[in-house]
Design an enzyme around this catalytic site. Structure first.
Site, PDB file in Angstrom:
ATOM      1  N   SER A 232      -9.601  -0.545   7.781  1.00  0.00           N
ATOM      2  CA  SER A 232      -9.069  -0.380   6.097  1.00  0.00           C
ATOM      3  C   SER A 232      -7.951  -1.291   5.426  1.00  0.00           C
ATOM      4  CB  SER A 232      -8.109   0.452   5.897  1.00  0.00           C
ATOM      5  OG  SER A 232      -8.459   1.841   6.311  1.00  0.00           O
TER       6      SER A 232
ATOM      7  N   SER B 191      -9.471   1.450   3.022  1.00  0.00           N
ATOM      8  CA  SER B 191      -8.221   2.566   1.891  1.00  0.00           C
ATOM      9  C   SER B 191      -7.247   1.467   1.731  1.00  0.00           C
ATOM     10  CB  SER B 191      -7.704   3.676   3.708  1.00  0.00           C
ATOM     11  OG  SER B 191      -6.775   3.277   4.291  1.00  0.00           O
TER      12      SER B 191
ATOM     13  N   LYS C 223       1.217  -1.246   0.106  1.00  0.00           N
ATOM     14  CA  LYS C 223       0.235  -0.093  -0.173  1.00  0.00           C
ATOM     15  C   LYS C 223       0.824   1.260  -0.002  1.00  0.00           C
ATOM     16  CE  LYS C 223      -3.767   2.289   2.775  1.00  0.00           C
ATOM     17  NZ  LYS C 223      -4.939   1.949   3.736  1.00  0.00           N
TER      18      LYS C 223
END
Lengths: 481, 60
Positions: free
Chosen positions: A179, A155, A80
């Site tokens: 997330s 996210s 990420k």
């Protein structure tokens, strides 16, 4: 035989160790697949082609020479884009950080590299892990591989999409209010939010010091365990890092669940937040499977889910505002609209409100600890429904799709797994939460249920084949839909 | 909210954020939701009740 890109880490690792699979060929296959498919899925902000091929060649040479480092050696892993990478841009998916090049790797990234993992790309995220699937950022939002018109959630959106679509075998995510588990649920993979402090947060763009967690996202719970074996390491430079004895996260994998005590938090999904019938039906099937495997299953009661949401939101928004206040004042135009509004809302929380939320956190954590003396794990759905259309602003509509924030507040380990599919072919999800530092038990239950429910043999292949025939999804074409 | 607009305006002034009227309007729609969260998360507690984050004098 399973295609290379759909092997699990456990399967690929066994082949690599036996010298039946070349890390170079494996990485080449993944890089080619990203280049072919990601124009529709948008999971990668940066493909690290040259460094990945060099790392794969190094891994291959080491393994041929008898220097196999462990189950992640030669395995393609994505990050990420909030995990710092030395000399490689780390953007937070934001124009504000589009030229940000860290000097050092995040601690967890250095652990992955030391274990021989091959970092193949920096992956899409909601802007600074808070902004939503936004269309006003330098890069488009990731799309759900089961149906590209749907939201993958966030996210850690790119991480979930890339793993589900076979664009990397494992990925790192971060989880402040769900997330990791939200996108894991909507993309049909396994995502673990470990116990708070078990994984270092050093070198990860922060959102909330008190609630940020890093964790692995993989196709299976077993693979999450293999990543945890490398990642769970005390970091003296992270003040929240726990100094605990090294656990064996694979210890329970493949063993039965006889004697396990499972609590079902029924009020979460029966009265607190109304939940889709197919999701509830999948949960009831999971309960039957747990009983078949020898577990006892009984309802348990916690505070209403909203109590956790309130406390978690107040803490997270206050801390996120403190982190971003300078840039919100100086260069607000460099944020996307959703992130800017969500971050600015933290200005509404006073110091007294924040302290009282931290006090309430202590109470909620103590309440859960009492309940967890009577059971080993608790279960409930991760998502209230399957994936919803991309671009739908859940904040604006007031719809909260996930049961995630409770275990950020308490710091307990919580794993999302795929426990079935809707009639429309979308993944359904179950969450398993345990006592602090008993992450291995959570993974054991997750692995047992994945096998019992038979969900790990179904990939989003047909949706990807359809996507490959379409024109590329651009921001302009999305806006015209 | 009786004190809604005034309290909101005062809070925004304190932040020093350079907001357009449109941005203020969007934030004002979220403001009642935050005040409601604050009200719900402020259960009566003893004065001695510790928050979950306390200072650690030797973090290493």
């Amino acid at each position: 035989m399973t295609e290379l890109h759909f092997l699990t880490i456990a399967q690929a690792s066994a082949l690599i160790r036996a010298k039946k699979l070349s890390p170079v060929e494996l990485i080449e296959a993944f890089l080619a697949r990203v280049k072919r498919l990601d124009v529709r899925l948008n999971s990668h902000l940066l493909l690290l082609e040259e460094p990945a091929l060099a790392d794969a060649a190094r891994a291959e040479a080491e393994i041929v020479a008898g220097g196999w480092r462990g189950p992640l050696h030669g395995i393609p892993i994505g990050l990420k884009d909030v995990f710092n990478t030395a000399g490689i841009r780390t953007t937070g998916h934001s124009a504000l950080f589009k030229d940000h090049i860290p000097a050092e790797d995040a601690f967890t990234v250095s652990l992955l590299r030391n274990a021989g993992a091959v970092i193949t790309g920096k992956l899409a995220t909601w802007e600074f892990a808070i902004g939503g699937s936004s269309f006003d950022l330098p890069w488009p939002p990731a799309r759900n591989p089961w149906d590209v018109s749907l939201d993958p959630s966030g996210s850690s959106s790119g991480s979930a999409v890339a793993v589900a679509a076979g664009l990397c075998m494992g990925a790192m995510g971060s989880d402040t209010g769900g997330s990791i588990r939200g996108p894991a649920a909507w993309c049909g993979i396994a995502g673990l939010k470990p116990t708070y402090g078990l994984l270092s947060r050093r070198g990860i763009l922060p959102l909330s010091f008190a609630l940020d967690h890093a964790g692995p996202m993989c196709w299976t719970s077993e693979d999450c365990g293999l990543m945890m074996q490398v990642l769970a390491c005390h970091d003296p430079c992270d003040s929240a890092s726990a100094s605990v004895a090294a656990a064996d996260f694979a210890a329970g994998i493949g063993f039965g669940l006889s004697g396990l005590r499972v609590g079902v938090v029924r009020h979460f999904f029966e009265t607190d937040l109304l939940t889709d019938p197919e999701t509830i039906a999948a949960l009831e099937t999971s309960v039957l499977a747990l009983r078949d495997m020898g577990a006892t299953v009984d309802p348990v009661r916690l505070s209403p889910f909203g109590a956790y949401t309130d406390v978690g939101s107040l803490i997270a928004r206050s801390e996120a505002y403190a982190i971003h206040q300078h840039w919100l004042r100086a260069t607000p135009e460099l944020y996307g609209a959703v992130a800017r509004h969500r971050l600015m809302a933290g200005a509404f929380v006073s110091a007294a409100d924040y302290i009282n939320a931290l006090r309430e956190r202590t109470r909620l954590t103590a309440e859960l600890a009492e309940v967890m003396e009577t059971v080993d794990v608790v279960i409930f759905p991760t998502a209230r429904c399957p994936a919803r259309p991309i671009g739908e602003d859940s904040m604006a509509s007031g719809f909260q799709p996930f049961f995630n924030r409770a275990f950020n507040v308490t710091g307990s380990p919580a794993l999302s797994i795929c426990n079935g599919f809707s009639q429309t072919g979308l993944p359904l999800s179950l969450q398993i939460a345990g006592r602090p530092f008993e992450d291995a038990i959570v993974l054991q239950v997750g692995h047992a249920l994945e096998r019992a429910m038979g969900t790990r043999t179904r990939r989003p292949a047909s949706a990807l084949a359809t996507a490959a025939k379409r024109l590329p999804w651009g921001i302009a074409s999305l806006r015209s839909q | 909210m009786a004190d809604g607009l005034d309290a909101f305006g005062m809070m925004l002034d304190q932040t020093g954020l350079p907001l357009t009227e449109a941005q203020k309007s969007v934030l004002f729609t979220a403001y009642p939701m935050f005040r409601a969260m604050v009200a719900r998360a402020t259960a009566p507690m003893s004065r001695e009740a510790e928050p979950s984050v306390i200072f650690v004098p030797d973090p290493r």
